[in-house]
Design an enzyme around this catalytic site. Structure first.
Site, PDB file in Angstrom:
ATOM      1  N   HIS A 110       0.858  -1.199   0.000  1.00  0.00           N
ATOM      2  CA  HIS A 110       0.000   0.000   0.000  1.00  0.00           C
ATOM      3  C   HIS A 110       0.889   1.241   0.000  1.00  0.00           C
ATOM      4  O   HIS A 110       1.951   1.253   0.646  1.00  0.00           O
ATOM      5  CB  HIS A 110      -0.910  -0.023   1.231  1.00  0.00           C
ATOM      6  CG  HIS A 110      -2.004   0.995   1.142  1.00  0.00           C
ATOM      7  ND1 HIS A 110      -1.774   2.336   1.354  1.00  0.00           N
ATOM      8  CD2 HIS A 110      -3.314   0.880   0.839  1.00  0.00           C
ATOM      9  CE1 HIS A 110      -2.910   2.995   1.180  1.00  0.00           C
ATOM     10  NE2 HIS A 110      -3.862   2.134   0.870  1.00  0.00           N
TER      11      HIS A 110
ATOM     12  N   GLU B 154      -3.976   1.701  -7.251  1.00  0.00           N
ATOM     13  CA  GLU B 154      -4.292   2.765  -6.302  1.00  0.00           C
ATOM     14  C   GLU B 154      -3.416   3.991  -6.554  1.00  0.00           C
ATOM     15  O   GLU B 154      -2.357   4.130  -5.926  1.00  0.00           O
ATOM     16  CB  GLU B 154      -4.035   2.264  -4.882  1.00  0.00           C
ATOM     17  CG  GLU B 154      -4.919   1.109  -4.473  1.00  0.00           C
ATOM     18  CD  GLU B 154      -5.326   1.277  -3.025  1.00  0.00           C
ATOM     19  OE1 GLU B 154      -6.514   1.148  -2.752  1.00  0.00           O
ATOM     20  OE2 GLU B 154      -4.465   1.586  -2.192  1.00  0.00           O
TER      21      GLU B 154
HETATM   22  P1  PGA Z   1      -9.709   5.848   0.261  1.00  0.00           P
HETATM   23  O1  PGA Z   1      -8.502   4.836   0.549  1.00  0.00           O
HETATM   24  O2  PGA Z   1     -10.886   5.009  -0.139  1.00  0.00           O
HETATM   25  O3  PGA Z   1      -9.905   6.567   1.557  1.00  0.00           O
HETATM   26  O4  PGA Z   1      -9.276   6.746  -0.843  1.00  0.00           O
HETATM   27  C1  PGA Z   1      -8.232   3.791  -0.329  1.00  0.00           C
HETATM   28  C2  PGA Z   1      -7.033   3.047   0.141  1.00  0.00           C
HETATM   29  O5  PGA Z   1      -6.142   3.635   0.775  1.00  0.00           O
HETATM   30  O6  PGA Z   1      -6.905   1.839  -0.062  1.00  0.00           O
END
Ligand code: PGA
Length: 238
Positions: free
Chosen positions: A97, A146
């Protein structure tokens, strides 16, 4: 990846007390009985064992995932949670992440170690990439796209761009698998890989990312915290 699609992942990050978490599990289990895909909840590490028991007592179909695992197999690593210690409790682990890469200096080499440890423990990695070119270790079947600008900002990527990135990622995963892997797994086709989108997913925009099937699910942070919000996301993903 044997679980059904879409895959919707709640990344609760360092949020919720155990009492709040326990209620969250009850509400989601109650509200999503007919969801056709797979719901994966990723609580903070310390709640994994209790969440596992709670889900069993509710006869819930929710699956558990870890938000991270150690790069070390076991031993004198204070504060770490080794994959072998949570094997049997979680089915999945988020690895790479961007918050871990940024705040905990996780490099590509460290992430390769984490992936190997997860695989050895029978835990399926959900490998996070920040763009179409982010390095991906071998043996990955589930990727979460992401983009950093979209995480926690209320500023999601466009569905068009996310779909294009997903297509590139699936082609890369298929190409990676044609290099003989350490485990000697059977080769998967491009369509066997799963790419989910994460970054400011809301009940309103979920459908636009998932339609036409190039993106196979969502990784949800902020909007997973309120169970009713998350149920709305699941309803639009179904
Ligand atoms: P968010 O986070 O939905 O708050 O944008 C997504 C993530 O960090 O996986």
């Amino acid at each position: 990846m044997n679980d059904r699609l879409p895959l919707v992942i709640a990344n609760l990050k360092a949020n919720k007390t155990w009492d709040e978490m326990s209620l969250w599990l009850e509400e989601i289990t109650k509200g999503t009985g007919s969801f056709p895909g797979t719901i994966i909840v990723c609580p903070t590490a310390t709640f994994i064992a209790s969440a596992n028991q709670k889900l069993a007592s509710l006869s819930s179909s929710l699956k558990l995932g870890a938000q991270d695992i150690s790069r070390f197999e076991q031993g004198a690593y204070t504060g770490e949670v080794a994959a072998s210690q949570i094997a049997g409790l979680v089915s999945y682990a988020i690895i790479g992440h961007s918050e871990r890469r940024q705040n905990f200096a996780e490099t590509d080499d460290i992430l390769v170690q984490k992936v190997l440890n997860a695989q050895k423990a029978g835990i399926t990695p959900i490998f996070c990439v920040q763009g179409p070119d982010t390095p991906i270790p071998q043996g990955i079947e589930i990727v979460a796209y992401e983009p950093v600008f979209a995480i926690g900002t209320g500023n999601p990527d466009t569905p068009e761009n996310a779909k294009a990135v997903s297509e590139t990622l699936k082609a890369r995963l298929a190409a990676l698998a044609s290099i003989p892997s350490r485990s000697g797994r059977a080769k998967l086709a491009k369509g066997d890989y799963v790419v989910v989108y994460g970054g400011s997913v809301t009940p309103e925009n979920t459908k636009s990312f998932l339609e036409k099937g190039m993106i196979n699910g969502a990784l949800v942070g902020t909007n997973s915290l309120d169970p009713q919000n998350f149920i709305q996301i699941l309803n639009s993903a179904a």
